[in-house]
Design an enzyme around this catalytic site. Sequence first.
Site, PDB file in Angstrom:
ATOM      1  N   GLY A  26      45.427 -11.034  10.117  1.00  0.00           N
ATOM      2  CA  GLY A  26      44.016 -11.370  10.049  1.00  0.00           C
ATOM      3  C   GLY A  26      43.212 -10.431   9.176  1.00  0.00           C
ATOM      4  N   TYR A  27      41.895 -10.574   9.281  1.00  0.00           N
ATOM      5  CA  TYR A  27      40.946  -9.872   8.413  1.00  0.00           C
ATOM      6  C   TYR A  27      41.382 -10.067   6.956  1.00  0.00           C
ATOM      7  CZ  TYR A  27      36.720  -7.293   8.142  1.00  0.00           C
ATOM      8  OH  TYR A  27      35.415  -6.974   7.927  1.00  0.00           O
ATOM      9  N   HIS A  29      41.972 -10.910   3.058  1.00  0.00           N
ATOM     10  CA  HIS A  29      41.366 -10.483   1.797  1.00  0.00           C
ATOM     11  C   HIS A  29      42.047 -11.258   0.663  1.00  0.00           C
ATOM     12  CE1 HIS A  29      45.023  -8.204   1.357  1.00  0.00           C
ATOM     13  NE2 HIS A  29      44.761  -7.489   2.445  1.00  0.00           N
ATOM     14  N   HIS A  32      45.814 -11.809   0.703  1.00  0.00           N
ATOM     15  CA  HIS A  32      46.277 -12.932   1.535  1.00  0.00           C
ATOM     16  C   HIS A  32      45.969 -14.261   0.854  1.00  0.00           C
ATOM     17  CE1 HIS A  32      45.331  -9.815   4.751  1.00  0.00           C
ATOM     18  NE2 HIS A  32      46.604 -10.077   4.988  1.00  0.00           N
ATOM     19  N   GLN A  56      54.293  -3.543  16.484  1.00  0.00           N
ATOM     20  CA  GLN A  56      54.492  -2.795  15.238  1.00  0.00           C
ATOM     21  C   GLN A  56      53.537  -1.613  15.094  1.00  0.00           C
ATOM     22  OE1 GLN A  56      53.556  -6.495  12.852  1.00  0.00           O
ATOM     23  NE2 GLN A  56      52.758  -5.025  11.396  1.00  0.00           N
ATOM     24  N   GLY A 143      53.369 -10.008   0.771  1.00  0.00           N
ATOM     25  CA  GLY A 143      52.823  -9.289  -0.378  1.00  0.00           C
ATOM     26  C   GLY A 143      53.707  -8.113  -0.771  1.00  0.00           C
ATOM     27  N   GLN A 144      53.769  -7.848  -2.061  1.00  0.00           N
ATOM     28  CA  GLN A 144      54.543  -6.725  -2.588  1.00  0.00           C
ATOM     29  C   GLN A 144      53.947  -5.381  -2.144  1.00  0.00           C
ATOM     30  OE1 GLN A 144      57.363  -6.243  -4.144  1.00  0.00           O
ATOM     31  NE2 GLN A 144      57.028  -4.099  -4.727  1.00  0.00           N
ATOM     32  N   LYS A 145      52.665  -5.357  -1.744  1.00  0.00           N
ATOM     33  CA  LYS A 145      52.086  -4.068  -1.332  1.00  0.00           C
ATOM     34  C   LYS A 145      52.935  -3.428  -0.233  1.00  0.00           C
ATOM     35  CE  LYS A 145      48.419  -3.483   1.215  1.00  0.00           C
ATOM     36  NZ  LYS A 145      48.688  -2.542   2.336  1.00  0.00           N
ATOM     37  N   ARG A 183      42.724  -2.545   5.888  1.00  0.00           N
ATOM     38  CA  ARG A 183      42.277  -1.222   6.344  1.00  0.00           C
ATOM     39  C   ARG A 183      41.246  -0.583   5.408  1.00  0.00           C
ATOM     40  NH1 ARG A 183      47.901  -1.038   8.266  1.00  0.00           N
ATOM     41  NH2 ARG A 183      47.845  -0.631  10.495  1.00  0.00           N
TER      42      ARG A 183
HETATM   43  O1  PAF Z   1      52.136  -7.673   6.760  1.00  0.00           O
HETATM   44  C1  PAF Z   1      51.583  -7.976   7.839  1.00  0.00           C
HETATM   45  O2  PAF Z   1      50.400  -8.293   7.905  1.00  0.00           O
HETATM   46  C2  PAF Z   1      52.398  -7.896   9.125  1.00  0.00           C
HETATM   47  O3  PAF Z   1      53.278  -6.838   9.101  1.00  0.00           O
HETATM   48  C3  PAF Z   1      53.114  -9.211   9.459  1.00  0.00           C
HETATM   49  C4  PAF Z   1      54.173  -9.540   8.416  1.00  0.00           C
HETATM   50  C5  PAF Z   1      52.116 -10.340   9.569  1.00  0.00           C
HETATM   51  C6  PAF Z   1      53.843  -9.080  10.809  1.00  0.00           C
HETATM   52  O4  PAF Z   1      52.950  -8.820  11.849  1.00  0.00           O
END
Ligand code: PAF
Length: 284
Positions: A26-27, A29, A32, A56, A143-145, A183
């Site tokens: 979420g959030y 940018h 995404h 995580q 994403g590659q980031k 972030r």
């Molecule tokens: O990259 C992310 O935003 C997260 O690590 C993911 C892949 C959605 C898993 O929670």
Amino acid sequence: MIIKCVEQLKNIRGETASLGFVPTMGYLHEGHVSLIKKARQENDQVVVSVFVNPTQFGPNEDIETYPKNIERDQAMAVSAGADYVFYPHISTIYPEGASTYVTVEGPIANILCAKSRPDHFKGVTTVVNILLNMVQPDRVYFGQKDAQQAILIQKMARDLHMPVDVVVCPIVREYDGLALSSRNVHLTREERKQAQCLYQALQDAKNLVKSKDQKAADLVQVMKNRINHKPLVNIDYVEIREARDLSPVTVVKAHPDSHKVSLALVAAWVGKTRLIDNMFLNEE
Ligand code: PAF
């Protein structure tokens, strides 16, 4: 349209010729958005998930302050081309008593971000597995980031013969090079200014490689010097590794053969916010 339960996902899968999936926390940018647009181009239907995955985050990490705004996320996802936003409750993902994890083992799981975030990737690979089982997409986009995450997920998909294509899309950057991240909103104005040094350090290394082969250790030193100039930025790691599998590199070739592309990776604390970035140094 927002969906919350797995039954709805099953219906979508059943009715769709090809399904693209963009998992997110979420959030959203523009990074995404670029993944959603790519998924839109390549599939008949697109599902975006928004789930801040607790497994995580480490005990002292930023899950409590992780930015959230589901209305904004839904609007952005739909305007980028998503058909559905899967916004599950935590108990949908982790039913009571769930205690099964998926972990990638080996050197790649113990380097870079895994050193300072020991259980992070175990949480990522587990939740990605759960989400893929629920959505059953043909293609999933990252994403590659988050380079290490992307490589671990590609490896997991290969090792477990998962019937999905893992697609990795380029980093999207701000006007001054800062890689987009949810972030970034935590940065104060001064931190935001200084954060630019991460991109500049990567660019410094890339520029040096243009003219001739370079020792990886020398490039790392150049990058560290650039970052250490900024008092609000504290290095977690600066490393150069092979782009394909993150194995170590000693010499970065100006003109590599296709299997020897090098990737420079940085992680740093900018104030209280941990940011990561990376750059291919010598694309073929
Ligand atoms: O990259 C992310 O935003 C997260 O690590 C993911 C892949 C959605 C898993 O929670």
